[in-house]
Scaffold this motif. Structure first.
Motif, short mmCIF file in Angstrom:
data_model
loop_
_atom_site.label_atom_id
_atom_site.label_comp_id
_atom_site.label_asym_id
_atom_site.label_seq_id
_atom_site.Cartn_x
_atom_site.Cartn_y
_atom_site.Cartn_z
N LEU A 240 -3.92 -49.18 20.05
CA LEU A 240 -4.43 -49.58 18.73
C LEU A 240 -5.76 -48.90 18.40
O LEU A 240 -6.22 -48.98 17.26
CB LEU A 240 -4.57 -51.11 18.65
N CYS A 241 -6.38 -48.25 19.40
CA CYS A 241 -7.59 -47.46 19.12
C CYS A 241 -7.24 -46.22 18.31
O CYS A 241 -8.10 -45.64 17.64
CB CYS A 241 -8.27 -47.04 20.42
N LEU A 242 -5.97 -45.77 18.38
CA LEU A 242 -5.55 -44.54 17.69
C LEU A 242 -4.53 -44.82 16.58
O LEU A 242 -4.48 -44.08 15.60
CB LEU A 242 -4.91 -43.56 18.70
N LEU A 243 -3.73 -45.86 16.73
CA LEU A 243 -2.68 -46.14 15.74
C LEU A 243 -3.20 -47.06 14.64
O LEU A 243 -4.22 -47.73 14.81
CB LEU A 243 -1.49 -46.82 16.42
N LYS A 244 -2.47 -47.11 13.53
CA LYS A 244 -2.78 -48.10 12.48
C LYS A 244 -2.63 -49.49 13.06
O LYS A 244 -1.66 -49.76 13.78
CB LYS A 244 -1.79 -47.94 11.31
N SER A 245 -3.54 -50.38 12.75
CA SER A 245 -3.45 -51.74 13.30
C SER A 245 -2.28 -52.49 12.65
O SER A 245 -1.96 -52.26 11.48
CB SER A 245 -4.76 -52.51 13.03
N PRO A 246 -1.63 -53.39 13.41
CA PRO A 246 -0.54 -54.18 12.83
C PRO A 246 -0.99 -54.97 11.59
O PRO A 246 -0.22 -55.14 10.65
CB PRO A 246 -0.14 -55.12 13.96
N GLY A 247 -2.25 -55.43 11.60
CA GLY A 247 -2.76 -56.15 10.44
C GLY A 247 -2.76 -55.30 9.18
O GLY A 247 -2.54 -55.80 8.08
N SER A 248 -2.98 -53.99 9.34
CA SER A 248 -3.04 -53.10 8.17
C SER A 248 -1.68 -52.92 7.51
O SER A 248 -1.59 -52.60 6.34
CB SER A 248 -3.62 -51.73 8.56
N TRP A 249 -0.59 -53.11 8.27
CA TRP A 249 0.73 -53.04 7.62
C TRP A 249 1.41 -54.40 7.50
O TRP A 249 2.62 -54.49 7.30
CB TRP A 249 1.64 -51.97 8.25
N GLY A 250 0.62 -55.47 7.59
CA GLY A 250 1.09 -56.78 7.15
C GLY A 250 1.65 -57.72 8.20
O GLY A 250 2.26 -58.73 7.85
N ALA A 251 1.43 -57.43 9.50
CA ALA A 251 1.93 -58.33 10.55
C ALA A 251 1.31 -59.72 10.41
O ALA A 251 0.19 -59.87 9.92
CB ALA A 251 1.61 -57.75 11.92
N ASP A 252 2.05 -60.74 10.85
CA ASP A 252 1.56 -62.12 10.77
C ASP A 252 0.97 -62.61 12.09
O ASP A 252 0.00 -63.36 12.10
CB ASP A 252 2.70 -63.05 10.35
N ILE A 253 1.60 -62.20 13.20
CA ILE A 253 1.13 -62.59 14.54
C ILE A 253 1.19 -61.35 15.42
O ILE A 253 2.19 -60.63 15.40
CB ILE A 253 2.01 -63.71 15.15
N VAL A 254 0.13 -61.11 16.20
CA VAL A 254 0.12 -59.96 17.12
C VAL A 254 -0.19 -60.47 18.52
O VAL A 254 -1.15 -61.22 18.71
CB VAL A 254 -0.93 -58.91 16.70
N ILE A 255 0.66 -60.08 19.48
CA ILE A 255 0.43 -60.50 20.87
C ILE A 255 0.46 -59.28 21.79
O ILE A 255 0.84 -58.18 21.37
CB ILE A 255 1.48 -61.55 21.33
N GLY A 256 0.06 -59.48 23.03
CA GLY A 256 0.07 -58.39 24.01
C GLY A 256 -0.76 -58.80 25.20
O GLY A 256 -1.07 -59.98 25.37
N ASN A 257 -1.14 -57.82 26.04
CA ASN A 257 -2.06 -58.16 27.12
C ASN A 257 -3.18 -57.13 27.21
O ASN A 257 -3.08 -56.03 26.67
CB ASN A 257 -1.32 -58.31 28.46
N SER A 258 -4.25 -57.53 27.88
CA SER A 258 -5.48 -56.71 27.89
C SER A 258 -5.67 -56.00 29.23
O SER A 258 -6.78 -55.60 29.56
CB SER A 258 -6.69 -57.60 27.58
N GLN A 259 -4.58 -55.81 29.99
CA GLN A 259 -4.69 -55.22 31.32
C GLN A 259 -5.35 -53.85 31.28
O GLN A 259 -6.12 -53.48 32.17
CB GLN A 259 -3.30 -55.12 31.97
N ARG A 260 -5.09 -53.08 30.21
CA ARG A 260 -5.58 -51.70 30.15
C ARG A 260 -7.08 -51.62 29.89
O ARG A 260 -7.65 -50.54 29.86
CB ARG A 260 -4.79 -50.94 29.09
N PHE A 261 -7.72 -52.76 29.68
CA PHE A 261 -9.17 -52.78 29.47
C PHE A 261 -9.87 -53.20 30.76
O PHE A 261 -10.46 -54.27 30.86
CB PHE A 261 -9.52 -53.70 28.30
N GLY A 262 -9.75 -52.35 31.79
CA GLY A 262 -10.53 -52.55 33.01
C GLY A 262 -10.02 -53.57 34.00
O GLY A 262 -10.71 -53.91 34.95
N VAL A 263 -8.79 -54.08 33.79
CA VAL A 263 -8.24 -55.07 34.72
C VAL A 263 -7.34 -54.35 35.73
O VAL A 263 -6.44 -53.62 35.32
CB VAL A 263 -7.44 -56.15 33.97
N PRO A 264 -7.57 -54.53 37.05
CA PRO A 264 -6.73 -53.84 38.04
C PRO A 264 -5.25 -54.19 37.88
O PRO A 264 -4.91 -55.27 37.37
CB PRO A 264 -7.26 -54.35 39.38
#
Length: 268
Positions: free
Chosen positions: A137-161
């Protein structure tokens, strides 16, 4: 459970909420959930509750991670929710569908523009749930910008082993109008008795709290430490640093794909 005593911890989790809102393009996010698959199941319940249970079908658009699909199906069964699996984003949205779930980018790495699907879903009164990759999402259009209602996922790629597959802090973010359906903990900014800014748990319609008869979820746990780790990672690197990391990951994947093609293989 007197969380307000730990103001530093609440501030760190507020940073997590802010980071998720910024990257997903949504109004509000909670202070983490358990993992991506159960967050998807929570989003399903949340969407069903938001439409007051008047509809009973969730549509899964092709190419969602299998573990997510499995947990959603398991959670749907006792809730009497029907799951419709669709193999292409050209979905004929029926009246009984309360929400459509898509993965962005998909399991096989495809990046689609879902804005037309969102329009069709909203025209039918259905919500759109997006399972998103946070770093992308640092490079792609955010889901909010194209009208998503709920966005989920995980934050493992932000420094979590990797941790042999877990644990990873999940996230869930949504539009402001759905905030009272949001599961898990939510950190809010308030005032103390001296008029200073103070952080507290807000909108606590949870089963372990005083309004439990109106609980929107039975989720009473989260990966709070890992949420704090991922927020600290984002603060340490800053917006430019995070973007550089995402560009590097993208470039490394492209280099690998190019070499595979040169070796005579076809990329799926």
């Amino acid at each position: 459970y007197q969380a307000e005593i730990a103001q530093g911890r609440l501030e760190a989790l507020l940073n997590f909420q802010t980071m998720i809102s910024d990257l997903t393009g949504m109004d509000i996010a909670n202070a983490s959930l358990l993992d991506e698959a159960t967050a998807a199941a929570e989003a399903m319940s949340m969407a069903c509750n938001a439409l007051r249970g008047k509809r009973s079908t969730l549509a899964l658009i092709d190419d969602i991670n299998q573990q997510t699909v499995n947990v959603v199906k398991t959670r749907a069964e006792p809730l009497k929710i029907k799951i419709k699996e669709v193999t292409s984003p050209e979905l004929n949205i029926e009246e009984d569908i309360f929400a459509v779930m898509v993965q962005y980018p998909s399991r096989s790495g495809t990046i689609r523009d879902y804005s037309k699907l969102v329009e069709e879903a909203h025209a039918n009164g259905s919500l759109v749930i997006v399972v998103a990759d946070l770093l992308s999402l640092c490079l792609l259009k955010s889901p909010g910008s194209w009208g998503a209602d709920i966005v989920i996922g995980n934050s493992q790629r932000f420094g979590v082993p990797m941790g042999y597959g877990g644990p990873h802090a999940a996230f869930i973010s949504t539009k402001d109008k759905f905030k009272r359906n949001l599961p898990g903990r939510l950190i809010g900014v308030s005032k103390d008795s001296h008029g200073n800014d103070a952080l507290r748990l807000a909108l606590q319609t949870r089963e372990q709290h005083i309004r439990r008869d109106k609980a929107t979820s039975n989720i009473c746990t989260a990966q709070a430490l890992l949420a704090i780790v991922s927020a600290a990672y984002a603060i340490y690197h800053g917006p430019d640093g995070i973007k550089n990391i995402s560009e590097r990951v993208s470039q490394l994947a492209k280099n690998f794909a190019d070499k595979i093609k040169q070796s005579g293989y076809e990329i799926y």
